[in-house]
Design an enzyme around this catalytic site. Structure first.
Site, PDB file in Angstrom:
ATOM      1  CD  GLN A 120      -2.888  -0.213   2.483  1.00  0.00           C
ATOM      2  OE1 GLN A 120      -2.224  -0.051   3.515  1.00  0.00           O
ATOM      3  NE2 GLN A 120      -4.165  -0.465   2.494  1.00  0.00           N
ATOM      4  CG  LEU A 301      19.513   2.623   2.541  1.00  0.00           C
ATOM      5  CD1 LEU A 301      19.756   1.156   2.304  1.00  0.00           C
ATOM      6  CD2 LEU A 301      20.638   3.204   3.366  1.00  0.00           C
ATOM      7  CG  HIS A 305      19.512  14.215  -3.755  1.00  0.00           C
ATOM      8  ND1 HIS A 305      18.680  13.379  -3.074  1.00  0.00           N
ATOM      9  CD2 HIS A 305      19.060  14.273  -5.019  1.00  0.00           C
ATOM     10  CE1 HIS A 305      17.745  12.964  -3.887  1.00  0.00           C
ATOM     11  NE2 HIS A 305      17.949  13.490  -5.067  1.00  0.00           N
ATOM     12  N   GLY A 443      23.138  -1.219   2.450  1.00  0.00           N
ATOM     13  CA  GLY A 443      22.878  -1.016   1.028  1.00  0.00           C
ATOM     14  C   GLY A 443      23.411  -2.114   0.139  1.00  0.00           C
TER      15      GLY A 443
END
Ligand SMILES: *[C@@H]1O[C@H](CO)[C@@H](O)[C@H](O)[C@H]1NC(C)=O
Ligand SMILES: *[C@@H]1O[C@H](CO)[C@@H](O)[C@H](O)[C@H]1NC(C)=O
Ligand SMILES: *[C@@H]1O[C@H](CO)[C@@H](O)[C@H](O)[C@H]1NC(C)=O
Ligand SMILES: *[C@@H]1O[C@H](CO)[C@@H](O)[C@H](O)[C@H]1NC(C)=O
Length: 534
Positions: A120, A301, A305, A443
């Site tokens: 959802q 993760l 930027h 990651g």
């Protein structure tokens, strides 16, 4: 907006009544359930722990914890002993066994989320609302590597981008080189501000890729690669129609992407001397699920930027962020070859270590934090525990310095309240790396397993015939970033990922195809993971 649980917990400590589950009392992935207004119970089923807060390990859990090397030990071994690794990398059965270990041992689940069901959340938060939110900063995330940024998210968009001849995508030739078609040509809408002239409104799969020339450069390279592969396949299969050429080329590009991301990109990020290997056959005998699922945490993760520098130097010209935005003429003026060279030289900021969020992208960073609060992500330390990392004991241990640590302490009060995303940004980078330990340890397994979980890696798909025969299969198995550039950019400019200053405090990287491009591939490429719990 919902307050993060961590802050609620702090309020609770200050005497305000609140949901007792908000203090996240259940450890080790136990699920918290309220019983009445001020009490809770922890459901420790299948956590390997028992007790009021699921803190007491069962015998086998204890044994496993005792025998399992800590991530830092494994990381240390993988990033040191270069000489030994040089030998191991050449012994194929050893390399295979270790690659299998890297893929299988780091199995990952996300933390239980008390609020939303994953699906959802995923459809609502990411696909829909994100689009409207920012000035083209946010992006859509495909399920796994499907190269939506090249082919478009919907069939309708894909059909607009296709040439419908020889499997190719539409293109235009400028000064003898191939570039994306304009929006006028394709009718596939892009996000451009009104001042951008029609002939510079290039049209590609991902509608925000007009944002910075780095992304458009990246899209242009893949467009050229697609059409190049179509030519090769057409020679092999003159009997094939447009559709078969197109679909097979797309599968080859997916394979190339996964190979490049694992062997060039993840390899670089990990800092391992062990040479990672993309070989789906390694997993054929293992219990491994081939399905693409994205865990919401990954969105967070991979919001890298901070990798964007404040100014950009292309060839001999310097651009500010403002001049750079939505400016496709930069790519035409300098040509792809100079662009690639410049992006390879451009050193990006490092992600971890704080103080590196340029003004223009602070908005995005802030949106990520807001979003993780709405999502009720658990605290940084909860994630660390989940991934077998020791929780940080103090802000100083987190940042490795005093100044930011003091600011954070004032803001959060308790290290256990530190949120995931800001935590990743301020964490001290590993020596010689752009990322801190948490980012790499959380990651890397997600991205590796996510990539290997792609349908094309399953035993039914991973065979030459899927890719148009030996020639196509070979293209995937020999793909590299440098080869991609050489096949599509004049002069074959050098590209690679490099860590400049191996000093822990000064680490930066020379970003290759462009930091922005890579930064934005990641959401699309690396963000998926099967997750048994969700
Ligand atoms: C469980 O956690 C609560 C709240 O953090 C704490 O007050 C309580 O003492 C803990 N119980 C045990 C047995 O550790
Ligand atoms: C490993 O193999 C490469 C070529 O595949 C060779 O250049 C290198 O010398 C080998 N290294 C060792 C330690 O055998
Ligand atoms: C875009 O880049 C060109 C150079 O390629 C520059 O002359 C122009 O001023 C830039 N446009 C904007 C709006 O900054
Ligand atoms: C990386 O960039 C720096 C400066 O931007 C440059 O001096 C250095 O030569 C570059 N290294 C590589 C390998 O391109």
């Amino acid at each position: 907006m919902l307050l993060p649980c961590a802050l609620l917990a702090a309020l609770l400590a200050a005497g305000h009544a609140a949901n007792p589950c908000c203090s996240l009392p259940c450890q080790n992935r136990g699920v918290c359930m309220t019983t009445g207004f001020d009490r809770y119970e922890c459901d420790c089923t299948r956590t390997g722990y028992y007790g009021e807060n699921c803190t007491t390990p069962e015998f086998f859990t204890w044994l496993k914890l005792t025998l399992k090397p800590a991530p830092n030990t494994v990381h240390y071994i993988l990033t040191h002993f270069k000489g030994v690794w040089n030998i191991i990398n050449n012994i194929s059965f050893l390399r295979d066994a270790i690659m299998r270990y890297v893929l299988m041992c780091k199995y990952t689940f996300t933390l239980p989320d008390s609020k939303y069901s994953f699906a959802q959340h995923f459809t609502h938060q990411f696909f829909k609302t994100d689009h409207k939110k920012g000035p083209g900063f946010t992006k859509a995330y495909g399920h796994g590597v499907d190269l939506n940024h090249i082919y478009g998210e919907t069939l309708e968009r894909q059909l607009k981008l296709r040439l419908h001849k020889d499997g190719k995508l539409k293109y235009q030739m400028i000064d003898g080189e191939m570039y994306p078609p304009t929006v006028k040509d394709t009718q596939a809408e892009m996000i451009y501000p009104p001042h951008v002239p029609e002939h510079l409104q290039f049209s590609v799969g991902q509608e925000v890729f007009g944002l910075v020339p780095g992304l458009m450069m990246y899209a242009t390279i893949w467009l050229r690669e697609h059409n190049r592969i179509c030519d090769i396949l057409k020679q092999e299969h003159p009997e094939w129609d447009d559709e078969q050429l197109f679909q097979t080329t797309r599968l080859i590009l997916i394979g190339e992407t996964i190979k490049i991301v694992i062997e060039d990109y993840v390899q670089h990020l990990s800092g391992y001397h062990f040479k990672l290997k993309f070989d789906p056959e390694l997993l054929f005998n293992q219990r491994f699920q081939y399905q693409n699922r994205i865990a919401a945490e990954f969105n967070t993760l991979y919001h890298w930027h901070p990798l964007l520098p404040d100014t950009f130097q292309i060839h001999d010209q310097e651009y500010t962020f403002q001049q750079f935005l939505y400016n496709n003429s930069i790519m035409l003026e300098h040509g792809l070859s100079h662009m690639v060279k410049s992006f390879s030289k451009q050193s990006a900021g490092r992600v971890a270590g704080g103080k590196n969020v340029p003004a223009a992208v602070q908005k995005v960073a802030k949106a990520s934090i807001d979003q993780s609060r709405q999502m009720r992500y658990q605290s940084l330390n909860e994630y660390r525990k989940r991934f077998m990392l020791k929780p940080f004991k103090s802000f100083e241990e987190l940042t490795g310095e005093k100044e930011m640590a003091a600011e954070l302490e004032e803001l959060y009060g308790d290290i256990d309240a530190m949120e995931l995303y800001p935590g990743l940004l301020v964490e001290k980078p590993r020596p010689g790396a752009i990322f801190g330990e948490t980012m790499v340890e959380i990651g890397a397994p997600f991205s590796l397993k996510g990539l290997m979980g792609n349908t094309i890696c399953s035993p039914e798909y991973w065979k030459p015939s899927t890719f148009g025969g030996k020639v196509g299969f070979e293209i995937i198995n020999t793909a590299s970033l440098q080869k991609l550039i050489c096949n599509n950019v004049k002069g074959c400019p050098f590209t690679a990922f490099h860590v400049l200053n191996p000093e822990p405090t000064e680490a930066t990287i020379n970003v290759s195809t462009s930091n922005t491009a890579m930064e934005d591939i990641n959401p699309t490429l690396l963000l998926k993971e099967r997750s048994a719990e969700l």
